[in-house]
Design a protein around this motif. Structure first.
Motif, PDB file in Angstrom:
ATOM      1  N   PHE A 117       5.278  -1.162  -2.511  1.00  0.00           N
ATOM      2  CA  PHE A 117       4.477  -0.548  -1.450  1.00  0.00           C
ATOM      3  C   PHE A 117       2.997  -0.503  -1.829  1.00  0.00           C
ATOM      4  O   PHE A 117       2.131  -0.870  -1.028  1.00  0.00           O
ATOM      5  CB  PHE A 117       4.980   0.870  -1.160  1.00  0.00           C
ATOM      6  N   ILE A 118       2.712  -0.069  -3.063  1.00  0.00           N
ATOM      7  CA  ILE A 118       1.308   0.055  -3.486  1.00  0.00           C
ATOM      8  C   ILE A 118       0.622  -1.301  -3.463  1.00  0.00           C
ATOM      9  O   ILE A 118      -0.490  -1.458  -2.947  1.00  0.00           O
ATOM     10  CB  ILE A 118       1.225   0.683  -4.890  1.00  0.00           C
ATOM     11  N   GLU A 119       1.299  -2.321  -4.012  1.00  0.00           N
ATOM     12  CA  GLU A 119       0.695  -3.647  -4.036  1.00  0.00           C
ATOM     13  C   GLU A 119       0.520  -4.207  -2.629  1.00  0.00           C
ATOM     14  O   GLU A 119      -0.513  -4.805  -2.303  1.00  0.00           O
ATOM     15  CB  GLU A 119       1.529  -4.598  -4.884  1.00  0.00           C
ATOM     16  N   SER A 120       1.518  -4.004  -1.767  1.00  0.00           N
ATOM     17  CA  SER A 120       1.423  -4.485  -0.387  1.00  0.00           C
ATOM     18  C   SER A 120       0.290  -3.782   0.356  1.00  0.00           C
ATOM     19  O   SER A 120      -0.450  -4.404   1.127  1.00  0.00           O
ATOM     20  CB  SER A 120       2.755  -4.241   0.346  1.00  0.00           C
ATOM     21  N   PHE A 121       0.148  -2.482   0.116  1.00  0.00           N
ATOM     22  CA  PHE A 121      -0.905  -1.708   0.772  1.00  0.00           C
ATOM     23  C   PHE A 121      -2.287  -2.180   0.314  1.00  0.00           C
ATOM     24  O   PHE A 121      -3.192  -2.391   1.131  1.00  0.00           O
ATOM     25  CB  PHE A 121      -0.723  -0.221   0.458  1.00  0.00           C
ATOM     26  N   VAL A 122      -2.433  -2.369  -1.006  1.00  0.00           N
ATOM     27  CA  VAL A 122      -3.714  -2.832  -1.535  1.00  0.00           C
ATOM     28  C   VAL A 122      -4.033  -4.231  -1.023  1.00  0.00           C
ATOM     29  O   VAL A 122      -5.172  -4.532  -0.648  1.00  0.00           O
ATOM     30  CB  VAL A 122      -3.702  -2.810  -3.085  1.00  0.00           C
ATOM     31  N   LEU A 123      -3.029  -5.103  -0.999  1.00  0.00           N
ATOM     32  CA  LEU A 123      -3.231  -6.469  -0.524  1.00  0.00           C
ATOM     33  C   LEU A 123      -3.588  -6.491   0.957  1.00  0.00           C
ATOM     34  O   LEU A 123      -4.419  -7.296   1.399  1.00  0.00           O
ATOM     35  CB  LEU A 123      -1.965  -7.296  -0.770  1.00  0.00           C
ATOM     36  N   HIS A 124      -2.991  -5.582   1.726  1.00  0.00           N
ATOM     37  CA  HIS A 124      -3.291  -5.498   3.165  1.00  0.00           C
ATOM     38  C   HIS A 124      -4.729  -5.032   3.393  1.00  0.00           C
ATOM     39  O   HIS A 124      -5.441  -5.566   4.264  1.00  0.00           O
ATOM     40  CB  HIS A 124      -2.322  -4.525   3.839  1.00  0.00           C
ATOM     41  N   CYS A 125      -5.151  -4.047   2.614  1.00  0.00           N
ATOM     42  CA  CYS A 125      -6.499  -3.481   2.790  1.00  0.00           C
ATOM     43  C   CYS A 125      -7.582  -4.353   2.173  1.00  0.00           C
ATOM     44  O   CYS A 125      -8.701  -4.425   2.674  1.00  0.00           O
ATOM     45  CB  CYS A 125      -6.567  -2.078   2.186  1.00  0.00           C
ATOM     46  N   CYS A 126      -7.231  -4.992   1.038  1.00  0.00           N
ATOM     47  CA  CYS A 126      -8.227  -5.812   0.329  1.00  0.00           C
ATOM     48  C   CYS A 126      -7.521  -7.017  -0.280  1.00  0.00           C
ATOM     49  O   CYS A 126      -7.080  -6.960  -1.436  1.00  0.00           O
ATOM     50  CB  CYS A 126      -8.920  -4.978  -0.741  1.00  0.00           C
ATOM     51  N   PRO A 127      -7.365  -8.095   0.482  1.00  0.00           N
ATOM     52  CA  PRO A 127      -6.567  -9.245   0.030  1.00  0.00           C
ATOM     53  C   PRO A 127      -6.994  -9.844  -1.308  1.00  0.00           C
ATOM     54  O   PRO A 127      -6.180 -10.388  -2.028  1.00  0.00           O
ATOM     55  CB  PRO A 127      -6.768 -10.262   1.167  1.00  0.00           C
ATOM     56  N   ARG A 128      -8.264  -9.724  -1.657  1.00  0.00           N
ATOM     57  CA  ARG A 128      -8.753 -10.340  -2.897  1.00  0.00           C
ATOM     58  C   ARG A 128      -8.532  -9.460  -4.120  1.00  0.00           C
ATOM     59  O   ARG A 128      -8.706  -9.892  -5.250  1.00  0.00           O
ATOM     60  CB  ARG A 128     -10.244 -10.647  -2.783  1.00  0.00           C
ATOM     61  N   ALA A 129      -8.091  -8.198  -3.898  1.00  0.00           N
ATOM     62  CA  ALA A 129      -8.008  -7.248  -5.006  1.00  0.00           C
ATOM     63  C   ALA A 129      -6.843  -7.525  -5.932  1.00  0.00           C
ATOM     64  O   ALA A 129      -6.935  -7.355  -7.142  1.00  0.00           O
ATOM     65  CB  ALA A 129      -7.910  -5.823  -4.471  1.00  0.00           C
ATOM     66  N   VAL A 130      -5.702  -7.944  -5.367  1.00  0.00           N
ATOM     67  CA  VAL A 130      -4.489  -8.082  -6.174  1.00  0.00           C
ATOM     68  C   VAL A 130      -4.399  -9.440  -6.846  1.00  0.00           C
ATOM     69  O   VAL A 130      -4.069  -9.554  -8.015  1.00  0.00           O
ATOM     70  CB  VAL A 130      -3.240  -7.852  -5.297  1.00  0.00           C
ATOM     71  N   HIS A 131      -4.714 -10.485  -6.125  1.00  0.00           N
ATOM     72  CA  HIS A 131      -4.510 -11.839  -6.672  1.00  0.00           C
ATOM     73  C   HIS A 131      -5.820 -12.453  -7.146  1.00  0.00           C
ATOM     74  O   HIS A 131      -6.124 -13.605  -6.859  1.00  0.00           O
ATOM     75  CB  HIS A 131      -3.856 -12.738  -5.620  1.00  0.00           C
TER      76      HIS A 131
END
Length: 297
Positions: A117-131
């Motif tokens: 959930f946390i990773e999906s939420f972060v990726l949804h809000c800021c796509p460049r943050a996780v990958h």
């Protein structure tokens, strides 16, 4: 001073020093930097990475998951004997544990979905943050590989392993016999040396800046000694502690580690260009070593 206390303090110091030394080798030596590797050098690093993947797989299944499920089952049995409510489904015998609701598995799953959930939420809000990879890594170094070695997942890996380390130290700290404390410490020492080396490799691969790698490794090295200190305090005060809360927290940490192991580490190593059979060998070797250590740990 009590000889048992001296042994435990020695275990504390030994774990701290060995963990730091084994963690700093790949973190600080340039030979282990992935972006520098070419040809045979790169193949060797890839096989070391596969070995590390096997270590994490073994740590996940043979240590973290086994410990969490065993501790939760033990705590539920205590409460059942004390008259607490433990739901069963169609149980025909008081001693039949096979029908007990799988609370441990449920809590581990909660940890898994929490990180999801946390990773999906972060990726949804800021796509460049996780990958996002570190700036020092070139595009060619990861051509054909999934963009999965993110700083976020490296942090989750570090956090879940650190949490588990506290409980490993706690187990040493509450021992009542010198021989038992030394035997358990040696098993944990071998386990920690291999795991921290693998963790350090993953921090390098994730592009984590050098200062943060150092901070992570120092913090990780302190976790088992901190657990030993807490265990010594518990043994001296003759307190049982909050066993169920500890078991629940360990299960949540196991779920987070499960997520990173199967969705981050293994897919990345299996996508590399080296021989599939060679990768299988090194992953199996890492897992086998952790399985052997589980005999004593």
């Amino acid at each position: 001073m009590d000889s048992l206390l001296v042994v435990k303090i020695g275990c504390l110091a030994g774990l701290l020093v060995i963990t730091l030394l084994c963690g700093l080798v790949p973190a600080q030596i340039k030979w282990f930097q992935i972006n520098m590797a070419r040809g045979k050098h790169r193949r060797i690093l890839s096989f070391i990475g596969c070995f590390a993947a096997g270590v994490f797989l073994g740590a996940c299944i043979m240590h973290m998951m086994a410990d969490a499920l065993g501790d939760i089952q033990e705590e539920l049995k205590k409460r059942q004997l004390q008259g607490g409510f433990v739901p069963k489904q169609n149980s025909t015998s008081k001693d039949d544990d096979s029908e007990v609701y799988p609370f441990g598995e449920l809590i581990i799953s909660f940890g898994f979905f929490l990180v999801f959930f946390i990773e999906s939420f972060v990726l949804h809000c800021c796509p460049r943050a996780v990958h996002a990879h570190g700036d020092h890594e070139s595009h060619d170094d990861h051509k054909g590989m999934p963009e999965s070695h993110s700083s976020f997942r490296a942090f989750v890996l570090f956090l879940s392993l650190s949490f588990h380390s506290v409980f490993e130290g706690l187990a040493i700290g509450v021992q009542k016999e010198k021989a038992d404390a030394i035997q358990l410490c040696l098993a944990v020492l071998i386990h920690k040396a291999i795991v921290v080396f693998s963790l350090s490799m993953k921090l390098v691969q994730s592009g984590t800046p050098a200062r943060w790698r150092l901070l992570y490794l120092v913090f990780f090295a302190l976790m088992s000694p901190a657990g030993i200190g807490v265990g010594i305090g518990i043994s001296l005060t003759k307190s049982d502690g909050t066993g169920l809360a500890q078991a629940v927290l360990e299960a949540v940490a196991t779920g987070t580690f499960l997520y990173v192991t199967f969705l981050e580490i293994l897919p990345y190593e299996l996508q590399s260009h080296e021989s599939p059979l060679a990768k299988l060998f090194f992953i199996s070797l890492g897992f086998s070593i952790m399985a052997i250590i589980a005999i004593w740990a």
